[in-house]
Design a protein around this motif. Structure first.
Motif, PDB file in Angstrom:
ATOM      1  N   ASP A  66       0.817  -1.211   0.000  1.00 57.76           N
ATOM      2  CA  ASP A  66       0.000   0.000   0.000  1.00 57.76           C
ATOM      3  C   ASP A  66       0.856   1.269   0.000  1.00 57.76           C
ATOM      4  O   ASP A  66       0.522   2.266   0.643  1.00 57.76           O
ATOM      5  CB  ASP A  66      -0.904  -0.011   1.251  1.00 57.76           C
ATOM      6  CG  ASP A  66      -2.251   0.607   0.941  1.00 57.76           C
ATOM      7  OD1 ASP A  66      -2.553   0.808  -0.247  1.00 57.76           O
ATOM      8  OD2 ASP A  66      -2.984   0.908   1.901  1.00 57.76           O
ATOM      9  N   LEU A  69       0.055   5.894  -3.977  1.00 52.01           N
ATOM     10  CA  LEU A  69      -1.187   6.681  -3.921  1.00 52.01           C
ATOM     11  C   LEU A  69      -2.116   6.245  -5.046  1.00 52.01           C
ATOM     12  O   LEU A  69      -3.333   6.195  -4.889  1.00 52.01           O
ATOM     13  CB  LEU A  69      -0.838   8.166  -4.089  1.00 52.01           C
ATOM     14  CG  LEU A  69      -1.986   9.137  -4.273  1.00 52.01           C
ATOM     15  CD1 LEU A  69      -2.812   9.221  -3.006  1.00 52.01           C
ATOM     16  CD2 LEU A  69      -1.489  10.516  -4.668  1.00 52.01           C
ATOM     17  N   GLU A  70      -1.522   5.983  -6.204  1.00 51.99           N
ATOM     18  CA  GLU A  70      -2.264   5.507  -7.376  1.00 51.99           C
ATOM     19  C   GLU A  70      -1.283   4.753  -8.238  1.00 51.99           C
ATOM     20  O   GLU A  70      -0.077   4.951  -8.135  1.00 51.99           O
ATOM     21  CB  GLU A  70      -2.883   6.678  -8.152  1.00 51.99           C
ATOM     22  CG  GLU A  70      -1.893   7.712  -8.697  1.00 51.99           C
ATOM     23  CD  GLU A  70      -1.055   7.264  -9.867  1.00 51.99           C
ATOM     24  OE1 GLU A  70      -1.575   6.537 -10.718  1.00 51.99           O
ATOM     25  OE2 GLU A  70       0.130   7.618  -9.922  1.00 51.99           O
ATOM     26  N   GLN A 107      -7.794   8.607 -10.057  1.00 50.61           N
ATOM     27  CA  GLN A 107      -7.649   7.979  -8.732  1.00 50.61           C
ATOM     28  C   GLN A 107      -7.234   9.022  -7.689  1.00 50.61           C
ATOM     29  O   GLN A 107      -7.710   9.009  -6.556  1.00 50.61           O
ATOM     30  CB  GLN A 107      -6.598   6.872  -8.765  1.00 50.61           C
ATOM     31  CG  GLN A 107      -6.950   5.655  -9.604  1.00 50.61           C
ATOM     32  CD  GLN A 107      -5.775   4.673  -9.655  1.00 50.61           C
ATOM     33  OE1 GLN A 107      -5.189   4.318  -8.640  1.00 50.61           O
ATOM     34  NE2 GLN A 107      -5.417   4.248 -10.853  1.00 50.61           N
ATOM     35  N   LYS A 110     -10.127  11.131  -6.498  1.00 51.26           N
ATOM     36  CA  LYS A 110     -10.990  10.479  -5.508  1.00 51.26           C
ATOM     37  C   LYS A 110     -10.407  10.596  -4.113  1.00 51.26           C
ATOM     38  O   LYS A 110     -11.106  10.841  -3.151  1.00 51.26           O
ATOM     39  CB  LYS A 110     -11.139   8.990  -5.854  1.00 51.26           C
ATOM     40  CG  LYS A 110     -12.195   8.740  -6.886  1.00 51.26           C
ATOM     41  CD  LYS A 110     -12.723   7.304  -6.824  1.00 51.26           C
ATOM     42  CE  LYS A 110     -13.605   7.042  -8.022  1.00 51.26           C
ATOM     43  NZ  LYS A 110     -13.118   5.918  -8.830  1.00 51.26           N
ATOM     44  N   LYS A 111      -9.078  10.413  -4.016  1.00 50.67           N
ATOM     45  CA  LYS A 111      -8.450  10.429  -2.696  1.00 50.67           C
ATOM     46  C   LYS A 111      -8.196  11.845  -2.199  1.00 50.67           C
ATOM     47  O   LYS A 111      -8.190  12.098  -0.999  1.00 50.67           O
ATOM     48  CB  LYS A 111      -7.136   9.655  -2.728  1.00 50.67           C
ATOM     49  CG  LYS A 111      -7.369   8.169  -2.926  1.00 50.67           C
ATOM     50  CD  LYS A 111      -6.086   7.390  -2.798  1.00 50.67           C
ATOM     51  CE  LYS A 111      -6.350   5.921  -3.025  1.00 50.67           C
ATOM     52  NZ  LYS A 111      -5.145   5.148  -3.314  1.00 50.67           N
TER      53      LYS A 111
END
Ligand code: 5GP
Length: 197
Positions: A66, A69-70, A107, A110-111
């Motif tokens: 993880d 970020l994208e 992406q 969205k974050k």
């Protein structure tokens, strides 16, 4: 004040790296986000400066941990934005510039709904294709894929906040800097500076 997240996309061949280099030279307080990629290094590129060059296993590990970020696949290779340096820069109040393709940009939106999304275009789609063909560092089959991808990317420009036209490097860099400057003057960001305790 927390830094701004600035995302710039644009079709391959539009001259993005030249414009962004000029922006970085002219605008202080801007940090370039160095992406990770599985694409082979090109002549003149420096590992850790232009990209962090990884093999597929190393890239997969970043996804599993993880740490991105994208990420997105682009013409057979993976590209992704390491999240830790980005968070650190924003915390320190630095603005951070991401040169990423469309799927990644969406992406990010969205974050980080506050991210500023700019799409860099040549004055016409024909010019983009011509520039791509003239580049000469890409095999014909790859070139075809890149042209198709460029057409698709241009069709996605309506998801962006601003369209920058690369008429010349100077005008495009000025447009990018003007947008960043205006965004930093927004009332919601500036007003807290004048609040009494
Ligand atoms: P190139 O291989 O020509 O350097 O880059 C190909 C495309 O990948 C460009 O459109 C570039 O903006 C995009 N790209 C570079 N880094 C990233 C990244 O971290 N994430 C995503 N989604 N795209 C990236």
């Amino acid at each position: 004040m927390r830094g701004k997240l600035i995302v710039i996309s644009g079709p391959s061949g539009v001259g993005k790296s030249t414009v962004l280099k000029r922006v970085m030279e002219q605008y202080d307080n801007l940090q370039f986000s160095v992406s990770a990629t599985t694409r082979p290094i090109r002549p003149g590129e420096v590992d850790g400066v232009n990209y962090i060059f990884l093999n597929h296993d190393q890239f997969r590990q970043l996804i599993e941990e993880d740490q991105l970020l994208e990420y997105a696949e682009y013409v057979g290779n993976f590209y992704g934005t390491p999240v830790a340096p980005l968070e650190k820069a924003l915390e320190e109040g630095k603005d951070i510039l991401l040169d990423i393709e469309v799927q990644g940009a969406l992406q990010v939106r969205k974050k980080f709904p506050d991210a500023i999304l700019m799409f860099l275009m040549a004055p016409s789609l024909q010019i983009v294709e011509q520039r791509l063909r003239n580049r000469g560092d890409t095999a014909p089959e790859l070139m075809k894929q890149r042209i198709e991808r460029a057409r698709w990317e241009c069709s996605q420009a309506d998801h962006y906040d601003y369209i920058i036209i690369n008429e010349t490097v100077e005008t495009a860099a000025n447009e990018v800097i003007s947008v960043i400057t205006a965004e930093k003057c927004k009332t919601k960001d500036r007003l807290p500076m004048f609040k009494e305790d």
